[in-house]
Write an enzyme that holds these catalytic residues in place. Structure first.
Site, PDB file in Angstrom:
ATOM      1  CE  LYS A 177      28.209  -2.045  14.248  1.00 19.14           C
ATOM      2  NZ  LYS A 177      29.495  -1.845  13.596  1.00 19.14           N
TER       3      LYS A 177
ATOM      4  CE  LYS B 164      25.379   4.706  17.033  1.00 16.94           C
ATOM      5  NZ  LYS B 164      26.576   5.049  16.308  1.00 16.94           N
TER       6      LYS B 164
ATOM      7  CE  LYS C 241      26.085   7.030   8.125  1.00 18.80           C
ATOM      8  NZ  LYS C 241      27.129   6.525   9.014  1.00 18.80           N
TER       9      LYS C 241
HETATM   10  P1  ADP Z   1      26.159   5.525  12.190  1.00 20.68           P
HETATM   11  O1  ADP Z   1      26.112   4.946  13.568  1.00 20.68           O
HETATM   12  O2  ADP Z   1      25.039   6.481  11.950  1.00 20.68           O
HETATM   13  O3  ADP Z   1      26.298   4.476  11.090  1.00 20.68           O
HETATM   14  P2  ADP Z   1      28.996   6.016  11.780  1.00 20.68           P
HETATM   15  O4  ADP Z   1      29.320   4.754  12.517  1.00 20.68           O
HETATM   16  O5  ADP Z   1      29.276   6.067  10.321  1.00 20.68           O
HETATM   17  O6  ADP Z   1      27.475   6.425  12.082  1.00 20.68           O
HETATM   18  O7  ADP Z   1      29.752   7.199  12.498  1.00 20.68           O
HETATM   19  C1  ADP Z   1      30.206   8.387  11.871  1.00 20.68           C
HETATM   20  C2  ADP Z   1      30.578   9.400  12.914  1.00 20.68           C
HETATM   21  O8  ADP Z   1      29.395   9.951  13.499  1.00 20.68           O
HETATM   22  C3  ADP Z   1      31.378   8.816  14.087  1.00 20.68           C
HETATM   23  O9  ADP Z   1      32.336   9.780  14.474  1.00 20.68           O
HETATM   24  C4  ADP Z   1      30.358   8.630  15.168  1.00 20.68           C
HETATM   25  O10 ADP Z   1      30.936   8.721  16.462  1.00 20.68           O
HETATM   26  C5  ADP Z   1      29.422   9.799  14.904  1.00 20.68           C
HETATM   27  N1  ADP Z   1      28.062   9.499  15.348  1.00 20.68           N
HETATM   28  C6  ADP Z   1      27.257   8.523  14.871  1.00 20.68           C
HETATM   29  N2  ADP Z   1      26.059   8.533  15.484  1.00 20.68           N
HETATM   30  C7  ADP Z   1      26.113   9.545  16.396  1.00 20.68           C
HETATM   31  C8  ADP Z   1      25.193  10.074  17.359  1.00 20.68           C
HETATM   32  N3  ADP Z   1      23.961   9.570  17.490  1.00 20.68           N
HETATM   33  N4  ADP Z   1      25.588  11.107  18.137  1.00 20.68           N
HETATM   34  C9  ADP Z   1      26.825  11.638  18.000  1.00 20.68           C
HETATM   35  N5  ADP Z   1      27.745  11.194  17.115  1.00 20.68           N
HETATM   36  C10 ADP Z   1      27.401  10.159  16.314  1.00 20.68           C
END
Ligand code: ADP
Length: 334
Positions: A112, A194, A197
């Site tokens: 980040k 990955k 969002k």
């Molecule tokens: P993002 O990275 O989309 O902002 P968050 O950090 O809010 O997502 O994570 C919310 C949940 O979703 C966490 O438990 C995270 O491990 C899971 N998660 C986020 N992206 C993925 C992904 N690409 N594959 C599997 N799990 C994910």
């Protein structure tokens, strides 16, 4: 006491199928077996630049998405982080027990901060707030995707440090363990990073079938397969085969695998079959979201109720923590 689980999700954009497969689907099952706390972590979301009106809307939309996906407020405590001030209170306390070097080596921080000209301390301290989120509820298990495993390791270090300083004979905080799903890391539509969002490479959990198709159609597949007549290797197909395994029946997955290896199907055929599996699973969720959107007050009320339930637990923890640390309690409460 029934074991507790805690998990959080940022309201920084739309709820996507990576969140769903890596975490939310697991929460929906686990809420029947554990005392479950699900937190919309808006204090985490403000570590990236944002507009206040967007954040408020996204917090609401996140709640709609989670309820539509099957989080049941009578089973799980669904709440908003900023409505429970004890999260930031415990985070400050934990900052005093977190080795700087442990924060520096967090991969998520390195990724980040590499993207920003000026790096704010909130991004650096993000995993400390995360440890506070989890430990405030004395949670034993944290159902998350693979991207969160290193952060959770740090939560255990913090729990251990606090216990050895302030509760050496009987550990107060449990050392929380991750609980991963079979689809622990969903790759984004770029086929590289990955799905996230913040990267704009997502398929929304509430996307209409047409919108899903617009995203699946151009998605990369096995790069060695140039023509329909070339034999493919599903294990080299970064997105489509992985999603088949998550959304299609076992027999469809076997059929897809054979048809790809023997060049009986082209990638478009394979994607159409995936679309059918996704639409079957996601349509009821989208329909529930439409119903929930018709009554916004119901969402606000559900979150307020969840936040007040969470706050009761949080206040007890903070009281016990402050007592053990020699910190007078706030006037009139914790
Ligand atoms: P993002 O990275 O989309 O902002 P968050 O950090 O809010 O997502 O994570 C919310 C949940 O979703 C966490 O438990 C995270 O491990 C899971 N998660 C986020 N992206 C993925 C992904 N690409 N594959 C599997 N799990 C994910």
């Amino acid at each position: 006491m029934m074991a507790r689980i805690f998990s959080g999700i940022q309201p920084s954009g739309e709820l996507h199928i990576g969140n769903y497969l890596g975490a939310v689907k697991n929460w929906v099952q686990l809420q029947h077996q554990f005392e479950t706390f699900i937190c919309i972590v808006n204090y985490h979301a403000i570590t990236a630049p944002y507009a206040p009106v967007d954040l408020e809307r996204r917090t609401h939309e996140m709640a709609v998405g989670l309820l539509a996906a099957g989080i049941d407020p009578s089973k799980a405590t669904l709440f908003v982080q900023s409505q429970v001030p004890e999260h930031t209170e415990l985070a400050w306390i934990f900052n005093t027990l977190t080795p700087f070097g442990e924060l520096e080596r967090q991969v998520a921080f390195k990724e980040k901060s590499a993207k920003q000209e000026q790096v704010m301390a909130g991004i650096f301290n993000y995993p400390v707030l995360q440890a506070a989120d989890i430990l405030l509820y004395l949670a034993d298990l944290v159902p998350v995707g693979e991207d969160q495993v290193q952060h959770l390791e740090l939560s255990r270090v913090i729990a251990r440090n606090w216990n050895s300083r302030f509760s050496p004979n009987a550990p107060y905080f449990p050392e929380p363990q991750p609980r991963l799903t079979p689809t622990r890391r969903i790759v984004g539509l770029d086929g590289q990073a990955k799905m996230s969002k913040s990267l704009g490479n997502t398929i929304g959990l509430l996307d209409e079938p047409d919108a899903i198709w617009e995203k699946l159609r151009p998605a990369p597949t096995d790069p060695a397969r140039q023509r329909k007549t070339d034999k493919g290797d599903p294990d080299k197909c970064p997105i489509i085969f992985q999603l088949h395994k998550a959304f299609s029946t076992d027999s469809t997955v076997r059929e897809v695998e054979t048809n790809c290896r023997e060049a009986k199907w082209g990638c478009i055929d394979c994607k159409k079959s995936l679309l059918a599996g996704m639409v079957a699973e996601l349509t009821p969720i989208r329909e529930r979201a439409t119903e929930l959107n018709a009554d916004p007050k119901k969402i606000t009320d559900a979150l307020e109720l969840g936040s007040s339930k969470a706050r009761k637990v949080a206040k007890t923890t903070i009281r016990e923590v402050k007592e053990k640390m020699g910190l007078p309690l706030a006037v009139g409460g914790a």
